[in-house]
Design a protein around this motif. Structure first.
Motif, PDB file in Angstrom:
ATOM      1  N   LEU A 167     -23.163  22.863 -18.992  1.00 39.99           N
ATOM      2  CA  LEU A 167     -23.222  23.866 -20.148  1.00 39.99           C
ATOM      3  C   LEU A 167     -21.911  24.654 -20.117  1.00 39.99           C
ATOM      4  CD1 LEU A 167     -26.725  25.682 -18.784  1.00 39.99           C
ATOM      5  CD2 LEU A 167     -26.289  24.158 -20.769  1.00 39.99           C
ATOM      6  N   SER A 168     -21.030  24.541 -19.587  1.00 37.27           N
ATOM      7  CA  SER A 168     -19.588  25.091 -19.530  1.00 37.27           C
ATOM      8  C   SER A 168     -18.584  24.173 -19.983  1.00 37.27           C
ATOM      9  CB  SER A 168     -19.386  26.079 -18.330  1.00 37.27           C
ATOM     10  OG  SER A 168     -17.878  26.520 -18.389  1.00 37.27           O
ATOM     11  N   ALA A 169     -17.459  24.522 -20.413  1.00 35.61           N
ATOM     12  CA  ALA A 169     -16.459  23.501 -20.825  1.00 35.61           C
ATOM     13  C   ALA A 169     -15.602  23.212 -19.672  1.00 35.61           C
ATOM     14  CB  ALA A 169     -15.590  24.013 -21.853  1.00 35.61           C
ATOM     15  N   HIS A 170     -15.950  24.010 -18.767  1.00 32.21           N
ATOM     16  CA  HIS A 170     -15.121  24.049 -17.137  1.00 32.21           C
ATOM     17  C   HIS A 170     -15.940  23.407 -16.156  1.00 32.21           C
ATOM     18  CE1 HIS A 170     -12.279  26.934 -19.116  1.00 32.21           C
ATOM     19  NE2 HIS A 170     -13.129  27.751 -19.412  1.00 32.21           N
ATOM     20  N   ALA A 171     -17.099  22.965 -16.590  1.00 29.13           N
ATOM     21  CA  ALA A 171     -18.112  22.168 -15.582  1.00 29.13           C
ATOM     22  C   ALA A 171     -17.637  21.074 -14.629  1.00 29.13           C
ATOM     23  CB  ALA A 171     -19.288  21.581 -16.192  1.00 29.13           C
ATOM     24  N   ASP A 172     -16.650  20.154 -15.376  1.00 28.24           N
ATOM     25  CA  ASP A 172     -15.793  19.348 -14.586  1.00 28.24           C
ATOM     26  C   ASP A 172     -14.749  19.747 -13.354  1.00 28.24           C
ATOM     27  OD1 ASP A 172     -17.301  17.190 -15.968  1.00 28.24           O
ATOM     28  OD2 ASP A 172     -15.794  17.122 -17.401  1.00 28.24           O
ATOM     29  N   GLU A 173     -14.247  20.862 -13.928  1.00 26.06           N
ATOM     30  CA  GLU A 173     -13.097  21.620 -13.145  1.00 26.06           C
ATOM     31  C   GLU A 173     -13.825  22.237 -11.900  1.00 26.06           C
ATOM     32  OE1 GLU A 173     -11.100  24.559 -15.358  1.00 26.06           O
ATOM     33  OE2 GLU A 173     -10.987  23.027 -17.059  1.00 26.06           O
ATOM     34  N   TRP A 174     -15.121  22.759 -12.032  1.00 24.95           N
ATOM     35  CA  TRP A 174     -15.905  23.387 -11.101  1.00 24.95           C
ATOM     36  C   TRP A 174     -16.280  22.297 -10.076  1.00 24.95           C
ATOM     37  CZ3 TRP A 174     -19.613  26.526 -14.689  1.00 24.95           C
ATOM     38  CH2 TRP A 174     -18.561  27.436 -15.245  1.00 24.95           C
ATOM     39  N   LEU A 175     -16.819  20.983 -10.705  1.00 26.39           N
ATOM     40  CA  LEU A 175     -17.073  19.852  -9.786  1.00 26.39           C
ATOM     41  C   LEU A 175     -15.819  19.329  -8.902  1.00 26.39           C
ATOM     42  CD1 LEU A 175     -18.832  17.852  -8.705  1.00 26.39           C
ATOM     43  CD2 LEU A 175     -18.580  16.316 -10.852  1.00 26.39           C
ATOM     44  N   ALA A 176     -14.778  19.411  -9.376  1.00 21.47           N
ATOM     45  CA  ALA A 176     -13.733  19.063  -8.784  1.00 21.47           C
ATOM     46  C   ALA A 176     -13.309  20.125  -7.523  1.00 21.47           C
ATOM     47  CB  ALA A 176     -12.346  18.902  -9.514  1.00 21.47           C
ATOM     48  N   HIS A 177     -13.241  21.270  -8.049  1.00 16.35           N
ATOM     49  CA  HIS A 177     -13.074  22.392  -7.213  1.00 16.35           C
ATOM     50  C   HIS A 177     -14.163  22.506  -5.704  1.00 16.35           C
ATOM     51  CE1 HIS A 177     -12.571  26.544  -5.535  1.00 16.35           C
ATOM     52  NE2 HIS A 177     -14.003  26.451  -5.259  1.00 16.35           N
ATOM     53  N   CYS A 178     -15.322  22.238  -6.216  1.00 15.73           N
ATOM     54  CA  CYS A 178     -16.364  22.208  -5.086  1.00 15.73           C
ATOM     55  C   CYS A 178     -16.107  20.949  -4.142  1.00 15.73           C
ATOM     56  CB  CYS A 178     -17.938  21.977  -5.536  1.00 15.73           C
ATOM     57  SG  CYS A 178     -18.245  23.711  -6.648  1.00 15.73           S
ATOM     58  N   LYS A 179     -15.760  19.929  -4.622  1.00 14.15           N
ATOM     59  CA  LYS A 179     -15.649  18.699  -3.815  1.00 14.15           C
ATOM     60  C   LYS A 179     -14.271  19.004  -3.077  1.00 14.15           C
ATOM     61  CE  LYS A 179     -14.945  13.689  -4.116  1.00 14.15           C
ATOM     62  NZ  LYS A 179     -14.920  12.702  -4.950  1.00 14.15           N
ATOM     63  N   ALA A 180     -13.249  19.761  -3.575  1.00  9.53           N
ATOM     64  CA  ALA A 180     -12.207  19.966  -2.509  1.00  9.53           C
ATOM     65  C   ALA A 180     -12.316  20.816  -1.609  1.00  9.53           C
ATOM     66  CB  ALA A 180     -11.114  20.226  -3.557  1.00  9.53           C
ATOM     67  N   PHE A 181     -13.201  21.987  -1.874  1.00 11.98           N
ATOM     68  CA  PHE A 181     -13.293  22.898  -0.914  1.00 11.98           C
ATOM     69  C   PHE A 181     -14.244  22.337   0.265  1.00 11.98           C
ATOM     70  CE2 PHE A 181     -15.986  26.250   0.867  1.00 11.98           C
ATOM     71  CZ  PHE A 181     -15.244  27.612   0.779  1.00 11.98           C
ATOM     72  N   ALA A 182     -15.196  21.449  -0.042  1.00 15.62           N
ATOM     73  CA  ALA A 182     -16.182  21.033   0.834  1.00 15.62           C
ATOM     74  C   ALA A 182     -15.290  19.942   1.932  1.00 15.62           C
ATOM     75  CB  ALA A 182     -17.188  19.977   0.584  1.00 15.62           C
ATOM     76  N   GLN A 183     -14.450  19.077   1.331  1.00 19.59           N
ATOM     77  CA  GLN A 183     -13.293  18.510   1.978  1.00 19.59           C
ATOM     78  C   GLN A 183     -12.580  19.409   3.007  1.00 19.59           C
ATOM     79  OE1 GLN A 183     -11.640  16.072  -1.011  1.00 19.59           O
ATOM     80  NE2 GLN A 183     -13.069  14.591  -1.288  1.00 19.59           N
ATOM     81  N   GLU A 184     -12.180  20.275   2.535  1.00 16.26           N
ATOM     82  CA  GLU A 184     -11.213  21.185   3.378  1.00 16.26           C
ATOM     83  C   GLU A 184     -12.164  21.729   4.534  1.00 16.26           C
ATOM     84  OE1 GLU A 184      -9.990  24.345   0.834  1.00 16.26           O
ATOM     85  OE2 GLU A 184      -8.690  23.092  -0.420  1.00 16.26           O
ATOM     86  N   ILE A 194     -14.981  30.028  -7.689  1.00 21.07           N
ATOM     87  CA  ILE A 194     -14.944  30.019  -9.214  1.00 21.07           C
ATOM     88  C   ILE A 194     -15.559  31.409  -9.592  1.00 21.07           C
ATOM     89  CG2 ILE A 194     -16.275  28.895 -11.009  1.00 21.07           C
ATOM     90  CD1 ILE A 194     -16.466  26.374  -9.019  1.00 21.07           C
ATOM     91  N   ASP A 195     -14.929  31.627 -10.897  1.00 19.81           N
ATOM     92  CA  ASP A 195     -15.573  32.694 -11.646  1.00 19.81           C
ATOM     93  C   ASP A 195     -16.211  32.371 -12.949  1.00 19.81           C
ATOM     94  OD1 ASP A 195     -15.093  35.296 -10.074  1.00 19.81           O
ATOM     95  OD2 ASP A 195     -12.983  34.967 -10.718  1.00 19.81           O
ATOM     96  N   ASP A 196     -17.335  32.100 -13.065  1.00 19.86           N
ATOM     97  CA  ASP A 196     -18.128  31.739 -14.360  1.00 19.86           C
ATOM     98  C   ASP A 196     -18.099  32.751 -15.372  1.00 19.86           C
ATOM     99  OD1 ASP A 196     -19.804  30.767 -16.231  1.00 19.86           O
ATOM    100  OD2 ASP A 196     -21.450  30.347 -14.708  1.00 19.86           O
ATOM    101  N   GLU A 197     -17.483  32.255 -16.620  1.00 18.97           N
ATOM    102  CA  GLU A 197     -17.135  33.157 -17.763  1.00 18.97           C
ATOM    103  C   GLU A 197     -18.335  33.756 -18.297  1.00 18.97           C
ATOM    104  OE1 GLU A 197     -17.773  29.337 -19.241  1.00 18.97           O
ATOM    105  OE2 GLU A 197     -16.582  29.951 -17.796  1.00 18.97           O
ATOM    106  N   SER A 198     -19.476  33.054 -18.246  1.00 18.16           N
ATOM    107  CA  SER A 198     -21.045  33.548 -18.634  1.00 18.16           C
ATOM    108  C   SER A 198     -21.282  34.586 -17.980  1.00 18.16           C
ATOM    109  CB  SER A 198     -21.829  32.204 -18.401  1.00 18.16           C
ATOM    110  OG  SER A 198     -22.175  32.020 -17.093  1.00 18.16           O
ATOM    111  N   ASN A 199     -20.887  34.959 -16.748  1.00 19.41           N
ATOM    112  CA  ASN A 199     -21.346  36.081 -15.797  1.00 19.41           C
ATOM    113  C   ASN A 199     -20.798  37.367 -16.506  1.00 19.41           C
ATOM    114  OD1 ASN A 199     -22.600  34.660 -13.943  1.00 19.41           O
ATOM    115  ND2 ASN A 199     -20.986  34.367 -12.703  1.00 19.41           N
ATOM    116  N   ALA A 200     -19.853  37.389 -17.621  1.00 16.82           N
ATOM    117  CA  ALA A 200     -19.417  38.679 -17.784  1.00 16.82           C
ATOM    118  C   ALA A 200     -19.987  38.914 -19.266  1.00 16.82           C
ATOM    119  CB  ALA A 200     -17.962  38.319 -18.077  1.00 16.82           C
ATOM    120  N   ASP A 201     -20.869  37.992 -19.764  1.00 15.34           N
ATOM    121  CA  ASP A 201     -21.521  38.101 -21.197  1.00 15.34           C
ATOM    122  C   ASP A 201     -22.928  39.052 -20.874  1.00 15.34           C
ATOM    123  OD1 ASP A 201     -22.731  37.780 -23.537  1.00 15.34           O
ATOM    124  OD2 ASP A 201     -22.348  35.579 -23.715  1.00 15.34           O
TER     125      ASP A 201
END
Length: 502
Positions: A65-82, A192-199
């Motif tokens: 739903l967000s243009a940043h969804a792929d970036e969030w997926l990559a962040h979450c994967k890296a966080f879990a690996q760390e 992550i800060d989801d931009e939709s949370n400020a709407d």
């Protein structure tokens, strides 16, 4: 972990996670719903510190739903690996129709994906990161929407939805958002800060940014007060559910899929509405408004035997309420469509080149075609399992398989490719043995035999382009040869639901 190095907020987080962990069997694995926001990041980090990384798995849902969804997926994967944690993700398509908001559709898709990922890993506990501020916002939203007790009960600390693979647990539900943020800052977590949370066009965001800050100034204890309201509502709702279960036992038919029309209407309006709400929850439907349920009950009281309820026009979340032959049930589709003219869902065609197989499993229809060999000399059941007992025939009745009108030569099954197909409407078959017998539509045959609509979503078995067999109805005589070799081996076709197959 060194407790003295942690702040009071961090100690409360770790203690809450420890309490949740203590309720689980030793070495039980924990799935954490991991969006990458501050709340779920704190929960995952604390779970690793208390339970250990090997017991945790981070599950991420990519909504798109967000243009940043792929970036969030990559962040979450890296966080879990760390953190040394197993990571899994699933992409979902969020439906934007059916009268359901995008938020509600996304929530439904998210939970279905999380449950599927839990089931695939045999994980039976799913931790969610909602906290006390989320609970207060939920209660306020439900109050402003005029919700009933079930809505005011808001989020339960622990619950198992009907049919779910994992118990959903909220270890942080009594902690404040500020405490989680303190923990995250102290641990130098990235989130992550989801931009939709400020709407603030979204109701929850408007409450979060514009209403609850004012409440905190004038009513500092409002979160605790709303949490007590939710607890009181949950207690009262449990009593209503107890009453609904008593009423459901008196009116339910066909293992919960239908209600007796007459028995339902013997209840007064309040009890009938309470029963309808509870019944819909057991079926996994989203809650309907009081106005819609009240209208449904009014129409049910007005239904006469003459029209058999087909004039009902109650639609809800892709389902239509129907009344047929004294039964009330939900059917996929719209009430403006004719009742049960097509299959409930579209499925891909499955094909089989038959080479003597005894069973053909069709998971998409939750069942199996069984090809039972018939010994023409013994006229008995030659099923591979001699202790299985008699098999149900096409109508669901137990009977001994014998060489006769319900069997067919094996050459018919080898005549062409077998295919299992969904009903599309208008299919016809001849059930009479005489060639002069007329063919009839499946709809008419189902109605004549009193087969309710929800049982008609079965695969039709074709040989080539010819309809050969319809579960609950039997063989299509028009597809059988006029002359057969009496010595040729014969089989009988049976359809078994998954619950009936060993």
């Amino acid at each position: 972990m060194t407790p003295t190095a942690d702040s009071p907020a961090a100690r409360r987080v770790l203690a809450a996670v420890g309490v949740a962990l203590s309720a689980l069997p030793a070495n039980a694995r924990i799935a954490v719903a991991f969006s990458g926001g501050v709340d779920s990041s704190v929960l995952l980090d604390a779970a690793v510190r208390v339970a250990g990384a090997s017991r945790c798995v981070a599950l991420h849902v990519h909504h798109g739903l967000s243009a940043h969804a792929d970036e969030w997926l990559a962040h979450c994967k890296a966080f879990a690996q760390e953190h040394g944690v197993e990571f899994a993700a699933q992409r979902v398509d969020v439906a934007r129709d059916g009268g359901i908001s995008v938020e509600a559709a996304a929530r439904d898709a998210r939970y279905r994906a999380l449950d599927a990922m839990c089931a695939a890993r045999a994980v039976h506990t799913l931790w969610l990161a909602q906290h006390a501020d989320d609970q207060a916002e939920t209660v306020l939203l439900q109050l402003l929407r005029g919700a009933g007790l079930a809505g005011l009960a808001a989020m339960a600390p622990e619950y198992l939805p009907a049919g779910a693979a994992a118990v959903r647990v909220r270890p942080l539900l009594h902690l404040l958002r500020a405490q989680l943020e303190q923990y995250a800052s102290a641990r130098n977590l990235r989130w992550i800060d989801d931009e939709s949370n400020a709407d603030t066009r979204y109701a929850r965001n408007a409450l979060r940014h514009e209403v609850t800050p004012a409440l905190a100034v004038h009513f500092p204890g409002f979160r605790d007060a709303l949490a007590r309201t939710a607890a009181h509502a949950a207690s009262a709702q449990r009593l209503l559910d107890d009453l609904a279960r008593i009423d459901l036992d008196a009116v339910v038919r066909d293992e919960g899929r239908a209600l007796s029309h007459d028995a339902l209407l013997t209840l007064d309006d309040n009890r009938a509405l309470n029963l309808l709400r509870y019944w819909m929850r057991t079926l996994g439907f989203i809650a309907a408004s009081t106005a819609r349920l009240t209208d449904a009950l009014r129409q049910l009281r007005e239904v006469s035997e003459a029209n058999e309820g087909h004039s009902l026009r109650i639609d809800h979340a892709g389902q239509a309420l129907r009344s047929y032959r004294g039964l009330v049930y939900w059917e996929a589709g719209d009430s403006g469509e004719p009742a049960d003219e097509t299959a409930l869902t579209e499925r891909a065609v499955s094909e089989l080149v038959w080479q003597g197989e005894a069973i053909w499993r069709l998971p998409q229809w939750r069942g199996t075609f069984v090809f039972v060999a018939v010994d023409a000399n013994l006229h008995g059941d030659m099923d591979a399992d001699p202790d299985a007992g008699p098999d149900p025939d096409a109508s669901g009745n137990a009977d001994t398989v014998q060489d006769g009108p319900d069997t067919l030569p094996v050459s018919v099954l080898r005549r062409a490719v077998l295919s299992a197909r969904s009903r599309i409407g208008g299919e016809r078959m001849r059930t009479g043995a005489a060639q002069s017998s007329p063919s009839r539509t499946l709809k008419n045959l189902f109605q004549e035999r009193g087969i309710p609509a929800w049982k008609r979503d079965v695969p039709l078995l074709y040989v080539g382009d010819d309809l050969l067999f319809a579960p609950l109805l039997g063989l299509n005589r028009a597809a059988l040869p006029e002359q057969v070799n009496a010595a040729e081996p014969r089989v009988r076709i049976i359809w078994r639901d998954d619950l009936l197959i060993a």
